[in-house]
Design a protein around this motif. Structure first.
Motif, PDB file in Angstrom:
ATOM      1  N   LYS A 193       0.824  -1.195   0.000  1.00  0.00           N
ATOM      2  CA  LYS A 193       0.000   0.000   0.000  1.00  0.00           C
ATOM      3  C   LYS A 193       0.864   1.253   0.000  1.00  0.00           C
ATOM      4  O   LYS A 193       1.798   1.379   0.783  1.00  0.00           O
TER       5      LYS A 193
ATOM      6  N   MET B 184      -2.899   5.656  -0.305  1.00  0.00           N
ATOM      7  CA  MET B 184      -3.471   4.515   0.416  1.00  0.00           C
ATOM      8  C   MET B 184      -4.118   3.476  -0.520  1.00  0.00           C
ATOM      9  O   MET B 184      -5.095   2.828  -0.188  1.00  0.00           O
ATOM     10  N   THR B 185      -3.535   3.334  -1.716  1.00  0.00           N
ATOM     11  CA  THR B 185      -3.995   2.356  -2.700  1.00  0.00           C
ATOM     12  C   THR B 185      -2.962   1.242  -2.806  1.00  0.00           C
ATOM     13  O   THR B 185      -1.769   1.510  -2.726  1.00  0.00           O
ATOM     14  N   SER B 186      -3.400   0.000  -2.992  1.00  0.00           N
ATOM     15  CA  SER B 186      -2.471  -1.117  -3.133  1.00  0.00           C
ATOM     16  C   SER B 186      -2.017  -1.265  -4.581  1.00  0.00           C
ATOM     17  O   SER B 186      -2.818  -1.153  -5.506  1.00  0.00           O
TER      18      SER B 186
END
Length: 90
Positions: A9, A14-16
């Motif tokens: 992440k 806050m994105t994988s």
């Protein structure tokens, strides 16, 4: 069978993402903060997109410091910004 792609992440958005698409910031066992471009050095890692806005968000929200549990020197942050600039040019 397909090989599983490790996801990490980004501390900015806050994105994988797949691990290889991110830049790793590392706290070594000696409490040094370095940029680990190989992604293989030992220590506590935090990941950021190859995007300067994500870096700025992570710094502003103090996610990088809290994730690595250490104060990050200004020169490391500047080096990170330079590294992200290079990554965006490729």
């Amino acid at each position: 069978m397909e090989k599983k792609v490790p996801l990490r992440k980004c501390l900015g958005c806050m994105t994988s993402f797949p691990k290889k698409d991110l830049v790793r910031v590392l706290k070594t066992p000696e409490n040094e903060v370095i940029i680990d471009l190989s992604g293989k050095k030992s220590g506590r890692g935090a990941y950021i997109c190859k995007d300067k806005t994500c870096l700025k968000k992570a710094i502003k929200a103090k996610r990088l410091q809290s994730n690595l549990e250490i104060e990050i020197p200004e020169e490391i942050l500047l080096e990170l910004e330079k590294e992200l600039g290079k990554a965006n040019e490729q």
